[in-house]
Design a protein around this motif. Structure first.
Motif, PDB file in Angstrom:
ATOM      1  N   THR A 158     -73.922 -44.856  37.178  1.00 43.23           N
ATOM      2  CA  THR A 158     -73.763 -44.458  38.568  1.00 43.23           C
ATOM      3  C   THR A 158     -72.289 -44.540  38.928  1.00 43.23           C
ATOM      4  O   THR A 158     -71.642 -45.561  38.692  1.00 43.23           O
ATOM      5  CB  THR A 158     -74.578 -45.367  39.506  1.00 43.23           C
ATOM      6  OG1 THR A 158     -75.951 -45.302  39.135  1.00 43.23           O
ATOM      7  CG2 THR A 158     -74.430 -44.915  40.950  1.00 43.23           C
ATOM      8  N   ALA A 159     -71.769 -43.444  39.479  1.00 45.15           N
ATOM      9  CA  ALA A 159     -70.368 -43.399  39.892  1.00 45.15           C
ATOM     10  C   ALA A 159     -70.273 -43.665  41.386  1.00 45.15           C
ATOM     11  O   ALA A 159     -71.072 -43.159  42.175  1.00 45.15           O
ATOM     12  CB  ALA A 159     -69.764 -42.034  39.565  1.00 45.15           C
ATOM     13  N   ALA A 177     -67.865 -39.204  28.940  1.00 42.89           N
ATOM     14  CA  ALA A 177     -67.190 -37.949  28.599  1.00 42.89           C
ATOM     15  C   ALA A 177     -67.727 -36.794  29.441  1.00 42.89           C
ATOM     16  O   ALA A 177     -66.952 -35.963  29.930  1.00 42.89           O
ATOM     17  CB  ALA A 177     -67.361 -37.660  27.110  1.00 42.89           C
ATOM     18  N   VAL A 178     -69.049 -36.736  29.612  1.00 39.22           N
ATOM     19  CA  VAL A 178     -69.646 -35.671  30.411  1.00 39.22           C
ATOM     20  C   VAL A 178     -69.304 -35.854  31.882  1.00 39.22           C
ATOM     21  O   VAL A 178     -68.994 -34.890  32.592  1.00 39.22           O
ATOM     22  CB  VAL A 178     -71.172 -35.647  30.209  1.00 39.22           C
ATOM     23  CG1 VAL A 178     -71.815 -34.609  31.125  1.00 39.22           C
ATOM     24  CG2 VAL A 178     -71.513 -35.342  28.759  1.00 39.22           C
ATOM     25  N   ALA A 179     -69.347 -37.103  32.370  1.00 32.86           N
ATOM     26  CA  ALA A 179     -69.076 -37.372  33.777  1.00 32.86           C
ATOM     27  C   ALA A 179     -67.654 -36.982  34.152  1.00 32.86           C
ATOM     28  O   ALA A 179     -67.419 -36.457  35.251  1.00 32.86           O
ATOM     29  CB  ALA A 179     -69.313 -38.850  34.083  1.00 32.86           C
ATOM     30  N   PRO A 234     -64.784 -49.098  36.801  1.00 35.73           N
ATOM     31  CA  PRO A 234     -63.363 -49.030  36.406  1.00 35.73           C
ATOM     32  C   PRO A 234     -63.136 -48.172  35.160  1.00 35.73           C
ATOM     33  O   PRO A 234     -62.120 -47.464  35.071  1.00 35.73           O
ATOM     34  CB  PRO A 234     -62.997 -50.493  36.148  1.00 35.73           C
ATOM     35  CG  PRO A 234     -63.975 -51.274  36.960  1.00 35.73           C
ATOM     36  CD  PRO A 234     -65.246 -50.488  36.954  1.00 35.73           C
ATOM     37  N   GLU A 235     -64.054 -48.240  34.207  1.00 37.62           N
ATOM     38  CA  GLU A 235     -63.871 -47.471  32.979  1.00 37.62           C
ATOM     39  C   GLU A 235     -63.869 -45.970  33.260  1.00 37.62           C
ATOM     40  O   GLU A 235     -63.090 -45.215  32.675  1.00 37.62           O
ATOM     41  CB  GLU A 235     -64.977 -47.806  31.972  1.00 37.62           C
ATOM     42  CG  GLU A 235     -65.020 -49.256  31.529  1.00 37.62           C
ATOM     43  CD  GLU A 235     -65.729 -50.146  32.530  1.00 37.62           C
ATOM     44  OE1 GLU A 235     -66.310 -49.621  33.517  1.00 37.62           O
ATOM     45  OE2 GLU A 235     -65.705 -51.388  32.349  1.00 37.62           O
ATOM     46  N   LEU A 236     -64.761 -45.523  34.163  1.00 38.01           N
ATOM     47  CA  LEU A 236     -64.822 -44.110  34.499  1.00 38.01           C
ATOM     48  C   LEU A 236     -63.579 -43.693  35.283  1.00 38.01           C
ATOM     49  O   LEU A 236     -63.009 -42.627  35.036  1.00 38.01           O
ATOM     50  CB  LEU A 236     -66.086 -43.810  35.316  1.00 38.01           C
ATOM     51  CG  LEU A 236     -66.288 -42.356  35.745  1.00 38.01           C
ATOM     52  CD1 LEU A 236     -66.332 -41.419  34.547  1.00 38.01           C
ATOM     53  CD2 LEU A 236     -67.576 -42.204  36.566  1.00 38.01           C
ATOM     54  N   LEU A 260     -60.936 -40.886  33.971  1.00 39.52           N
ATOM     55  CA  LEU A 260     -60.592 -39.722  34.774  1.00 39.52           C
ATOM     56  C   LEU A 260     -59.080 -39.658  35.002  1.00 39.52           C
ATOM     57  O   LEU A 260     -58.470 -38.582  34.908  1.00 39.52           O
ATOM     58  CB  LEU A 260     -61.331 -39.775  36.112  1.00 39.52           C
ATOM     59  CG  LEU A 260     -61.471 -38.458  36.873  1.00 39.52           C
ATOM     60  CD1 LEU A 260     -62.325 -37.477  36.094  1.00 39.52           C
ATOM     61  CD2 LEU A 260     -62.079 -38.682  38.240  1.00 39.52           C
ATOM     62  N   ALA A 261     -58.477 -40.813  35.290  1.00 44.25           N
ATOM     63  CA  ALA A 261     -57.027 -40.851  35.507  1.00 44.25           C
ATOM     64  C   ALA A 261     -56.294 -40.436  34.243  1.00 44.25           C
ATOM     65  O   ALA A 261     -55.282 -39.706  34.300  1.00 44.25           O
ATOM     66  CB  ALA A 261     -56.615 -42.254  35.942  1.00 44.25           C
ATOM     67  N   GLY A 262     -56.779 -40.872  33.079  1.00 46.22           N
ATOM     68  CA  GLY A 262     -56.142 -40.492  31.826  1.00 46.22           C
ATOM     69  C   GLY A 262     -56.230 -39.000  31.571  1.00 46.22           C
ATOM     70  O   GLY A 262     -55.265 -38.381  31.106  1.00 46.22           O
TER      71      GLY A 262
END
Length: 335
Positions: free
Chosen positions: A251-252, A298-300, A317-319, A323-325
């Motif tokens: 969940t984002a 990866a899909v998100a 945080p990982e997502l 995304l920032a990367g």
């Protein structure tokens, strides 16, 4: 209202044969006690409804009894012409048969109903495939459909993400979803149980296969028995719920601008609609916070980038870091 229900009960028994009181109650959306009363009413009106007792019992019509009273309303008659989409029927090899059946039905209808059916055909059109996507090539669909109908074993050569596999299948049914054909089948040889987007493992070896992925299909002479109690619609509903649960394991936590809120349902469908319905209050600039089910990281990342600057990922945080990367790499690429 009761007259309509009695007619529906009569036609259920005529079309399906023996049915239990609970089965009839479920179909008619009434209580079992109401079914008992309705059966008595049919009997009192001269309809020969027989009651068989025992574990395999139920209600049935006397052998040879049929009614020609269908009670079609104008809306029901018109809806029959929407039930058969010509594209899917043509893919199944039934295009000419569908056209002929519609002509016969229209000729048999009373003039007012026939006119309404023609009007519906003029004003409503069913187009199953999604926008901006060509239909899958399905050269083996007609043969697969015939095997489903005849309950014949299929020897198949199937392409999936991990490679190609030869598989013997018991074809149980075909489903058209979003313009894509799927075969629901039981694998006879269960040596390989790897899940993929095209063959989703299910309980008791029943799986879903994307028809366009079949490279070759051969119909065997031997027949098979369908699994006792198997219902295609029930399997499909449970399968799609299970697949959704498998795919959306994260969940984002997002912030969305007003424009992002308009984009979300278009980008994420029903999941986006539900997320917006549960959103918190908007801030002074109209941004809201939502919790959105997403697939793997990866899909998100790819999915969320489609919202552009109208969304900010707050967590996990990982997502957010992934995304920032990705955004930093894009900026470096286009610098």
């Amino acid at each position: 209202m009761r007259a309509d229900r009695l007619l529906s009960l009569l036609l259920l028994l005529q079309n399906r044969g023996r049915m239990t009181a609970p089965e009839l109650a479920a179909e008619l959306e009434v209580s079992v006690r109401t079914v008992y009363r309705d059966v008595e009413a049919l009997g009192a009106s001269g309809v020969p409804v027989l009651a068989d007792r025992g574990p395999a019992g139920g209600y049935r019509l006397a052998d040879g009894y049929r009614t020609r009273l269908t009670g079609l309303t104008d809306v029901q008659a018109g809806s029959l012409f929407l039930a058969g989409a010509p594209g899917p029927a043509r893919e199944l090899g039934l295009g000419a048969e569908l056209a002929a059946a519609q002509l016969k039905l229209q000729a048999a209808l009373p003039a007012p109903l026939a006119e309404r059916a023609r009007t519906i055909q003029d004003r409503f059109h069913l187009d199953a495939p999604a926008w901006f996507r060509d239909a899958d090539p399905v050269p083996h669909l007609a043969r697969i459909a015939q095997a489903v109908w005849d309950q014949r074993v299929l020897h198949t050569h199937y392409r999936r993400w991990g490679g190609e596999v030869h598989r013997a299948l018991h074809p149980l049914g075909l489903v058209l979803k979003g313009g894509i054909w799927y075969l629901v089948a039981r694998a006879v040889d269960s040596a390989d149980s790897t899940e993929s987007a095209e063959a989703v493992e299910s309980v008791d070896s029943v799986r879903t296969y994307r028809v366009s992925r079949f490279l070759a299909v051969d119909t065997a002479a031997d027949a098979f028995e369908r699994p006792a109690g198997f219902e295609l619609a029930a399997y499909w509903g449970e399968s799609t719920r299970r697949l959704d649960a498998v795919l959306h394991q994260q969940t984002a936590d997002l912030r969305l601008s007003p424009r992002g809120q308009r984009l979300l349902p278009m980008r994420f469908g029903a999941a986006g609609v539900r997320a917006l319905e549960a959103a918190g209050p908007a801030d002074a600039e109209g941004w809201v916070r939502i919790r959105l089910p997403v697939e793997s990281e990866a899909v998100a990342v790819g999915d969320l980038l489609r919202l552009g600057t109208d969304a900010e990922v707050l967590g996990p945080p990982e997502l957010r870091s992934a995304l920032a990367g990705t955004v930093a790499a894009l900026a470096a690429r286009y610098r």
